[in-house]
Every structure is written in C-alpha cells, then in structure tokens.
Design an enzyme around this catalytic site. Sequence first.
Site, PDB file in Angstrom:
ATOM      1  N   THR A 160      30.002 -70.195 128.482  1.00 17.01           N
ATOM      2  CA  THR A 160      29.923 -69.537 129.795  1.00 17.01           C
ATOM      3  C   THR A 160      28.642 -69.945 130.519  1.00 17.01           C
ATOM      4  O   THR A 160      28.571 -69.920 131.744  1.00 17.01           O
ATOM      5  CB  THR A 160      29.989 -68.009 129.602  1.00 17.01           C
ATOM      6  OG1 THR A 160      31.180 -67.689 128.865  1.00 17.01           O
ATOM      7  CG2 THR A 160      30.001 -67.266 130.917  1.00 17.01           C
ATOM      8  N   TYR A 179      30.902 -73.785 115.677  1.00 17.10           N
ATOM      9  CA  TYR A 179      31.968 -73.434 116.624  1.00 17.10           C
ATOM     10  C   TYR A 179      33.216 -74.247 116.288  1.00 17.10           C
ATOM     11  O   TYR A 179      33.203 -75.476 116.443  1.00 17.10           O
ATOM     12  CB  TYR A 179      31.478 -73.756 118.036  1.00 17.10           C
ATOM     13  CG  TYR A 179      32.254 -73.151 119.187  1.00 17.10           C
ATOM     14  CD1 TYR A 179      31.778 -73.293 120.483  1.00 17.10           C
ATOM     15  CD2 TYR A 179      33.428 -72.433 119.023  1.00 17.10           C
ATOM     16  CE1 TYR A 179      32.442 -72.736 121.577  1.00 17.10           C
ATOM     17  CE2 TYR A 179      34.108 -71.880 120.091  1.00 17.10           C
ATOM     18  CZ  TYR A 179      33.598 -72.016 121.373  1.00 17.10           C
ATOM     19  OH  TYR A 179      34.254 -71.458 122.445  1.00 17.10           O
ATOM     20  N   LYS A 239      32.177 -69.473 114.692  1.00 17.86           N
ATOM     21  CA  LYS A 239      32.705 -68.972 115.963  1.00 17.86           C
ATOM     22  C   LYS A 239      34.098 -69.545 116.129  1.00 17.86           C
ATOM     23  O   LYS A 239      34.274 -70.766 116.118  1.00 17.86           O
ATOM     24  CB  LYS A 239      31.812 -69.376 117.131  1.00 17.86           C
ATOM     25  CG  LYS A 239      32.263 -68.850 118.490  1.00 17.86           C
ATOM     26  CD  LYS A 239      31.192 -69.085 119.538  1.00 17.86           C
ATOM     27  CE  LYS A 239      31.560 -68.467 120.865  1.00 17.86           C
ATOM     28  NZ  LYS A 239      32.315 -69.356 121.761  1.00 17.86           N
TER      29      LYS A 239
HETATM   30  O1  LIG Z   1      34.716 -64.028 126.460  1.00 17.44           O
HETATM   31  C1  LIG Z   1      34.046 -64.896 126.288  1.00 17.44           C
HETATM   32  C2  LIG Z   1      33.774 -66.069 125.547  1.00 17.44           C
HETATM   33  C3  LIG Z   1      32.379 -66.553 125.825  1.00 17.44           C
HETATM   34  C4  LIG Z   1      32.020 -67.626 124.876  1.00 17.44           C
HETATM   35  O2  LIG Z   1      32.353 -67.559 123.717  1.00 17.44           O
HETATM   36  C5  LIG Z   1      31.269 -68.781 125.358  1.00 17.44           C
HETATM   37  O3  LIG Z   1      30.777 -68.700 126.494  1.00 17.44           O
HETATM   38  O4  LIG Z   1      31.152 -69.763 124.603  1.00 17.44           O
END
Ligand SMILES: O=CCCC(=O)C(=O)O
Length: 325
Positions: A78, A165, A191
């Site tokens: 984000t 991630y 993540k």
């Molecule tokens: O709802 C949001 C996900 C935000 C997120 O994981 C990112 O910005 O990487």
Amino acid sequence: MSTDVLPSDTADPSEPEDLISVTLLPPDALADRLKSGLLSFPVTHFDADLRVDEARYREHLAWQSSFDVAGLFAAGGTGEGFSMTSEEIDRVVRIAVEEAGSSVPVLAPATGSTAQAIAQAQAAQEAGASGLLLFPPYLTEASQAGLVEHIGAVCRATDLGVIVYSRANAILADVTVAEVADRNPNLIGLKDGIGDIEQMTRTYAKVGDRLIYVGGLPTAETFALPLLQLGVSTYSSALYNFLPEFALRFYAAVRAQDRVAVYSMLNDFVLPYIDIRDRTKGYAVSIVKAGLTAVGRDGGRVRPPLTDLTEAERAELSALVGKIS
Ligand SMILES: O=CCCC(=O)C(=O)O
C-alpha cells in the site's frame, strides 16, 4: 555497517528506554509484538510531481501511530514500495522510524533481486527499523530451491526479524516454508498474499507456531475471520489508513470471532468498497489514497503503473465512507 542490534535486555544507556524497547526488538520479541495486534501499511504521499511528500507523509505517520497497532510497515504494498528507488525506500524508512518508531515497531521492505534486497536489508537495519518484509524477487520465475536460497541470503545479511511475502512469482509451498524456517533463525513470519485455504492449512500444519502468519491479501478484512481459523496470527490493514477506528473495531470483532459484527461491517462497507476496488487493476492501493481524501486528509496521487480513481468513483467512495462515519 553496524550489524549489532541491541536487544532490550542490553539497552544502550544513552538511548531512552522506550526507544530501545520498541524499535530494536530481537526477532522473537518482534514476532510476539506483531502477532498481538493489527498491522498498519501506510500509504506514501507524493506531491504534484510524484516526488515523496515528506511533510504530508510525516503527518500521516503521526496519525497512524497514534492508535493501538502492533506494527507499521513503511513502503509496503500500500506504501507503493514497488514504485520507489532504493534511495527513496531508505529515506521513507528513516522518516517512519523517526516519526513512529518510538511508539510502534517499524518494518522496512526488502525488494527485487537478492543483491538489492540484501542492500535494502542492511540499510534498514542501519536506519533503525525493527524488521523486514521480504518481497518476491523482481519479475523472473523461480524454483522453490531458488527461493530458499534467495530468502536465506537475505536473512543471513541482517540481524533483524524477517517476514517473507508469499505472492506472485514467489508462492512458497508448505515444505519450502518449513525449510526456510528451519534454516533461518531470524525468519519470524510468513505474509500470505495468495489466500489458498489448502496451502495455508498445510503450511500451518507443518510449521505451526514457529512462525507468525500475516493475512496480506488486498483489503485483508475480507478474509480475516476464516483465515484466523486456519492459524493466521493477524493481518495487514490498508483500510486502517483512512478509517483507523473502523479497522480497529473490525479487528476486535474478528479476534472475538463475532461473526454477526464482522458480517455487518463487511456488508455495510468492505464489500461495497471492494466492488469499487475491483473495477481497475491496481485500485487496491489507489482506492486507499482516495479514501484518505474522502475523509478530508489529502491522500495525493499514485505513481505509475497505478492509476487514480475517476471523479465519479471518488464520489461513490465518499458516499460510502459517509454512511459509516
Ligand atoms: O488490506 C491490506 C493489505 C495491505 C498489505 O498487505 C500491503 O500493503 O502489502
């Protein structure tokens, strides 16, 4: 390049205690802190020329860190970290540590090639970040064995706790997550950017609480209640950028497994919100900046390759926000 991270039990007497206690957490303590609450992924403000707007970014960070969140991920998805140079990421991380680091652990991104991610990891440690979010390598497809080497090289390059991630060209199988967790003591979390129920179930069944698990799909609230049942520890909230109280109420309802409250908030806001989000690829970030503008805090524009919401979509979003504010 200093690589020693002062754990809180060997605090530097010249540093204020609260600074040491929050920003220089050993990996295991960072993991415990992050899984205890909602995770903030602040947008990064750009000015009319799409340069980092430090003043407005600082103002946003001060607001975002004034609520009870467990961690703040600077220049994350984000935060449009994927649209920044390494120099800009370093600058944004330093700003975040200065502005928010005394009240909440700040995590930095490690992006791109193995060499670039290592350099960013070391810069983040130097900048005083508490941990790292390791993004998928840039563009190329990779084997699971190659991803094990990529993740290991970055983990060995830093003392900070690392969250990897799983997304895009770096989707990690359960056996791969188990291997990287076994090989890298400072790997603290996964993540999830896929939302595959079987894969998450197999991963938690094999790895258990050796790692923390962050629900990281766009508009993560949508999946939070079911993912909690699979063993996911917490989730990242982009909505928190412009509706922090709503996001925290939603998180509390998920933690309480209050299905009635969760579905009421999904129906009242989240599901109509993602109907707007789904109109254009990349809107998952653009709509957050538009949401800030909708609540009277100018979110600014996004950088290419993202595009901003149309005026009609902004009006639709403002009306939706108005219903729950
Ligand atoms: O709802 C949001 C996900 C935000 C997120 O994981 C990112 O910005 O990487």
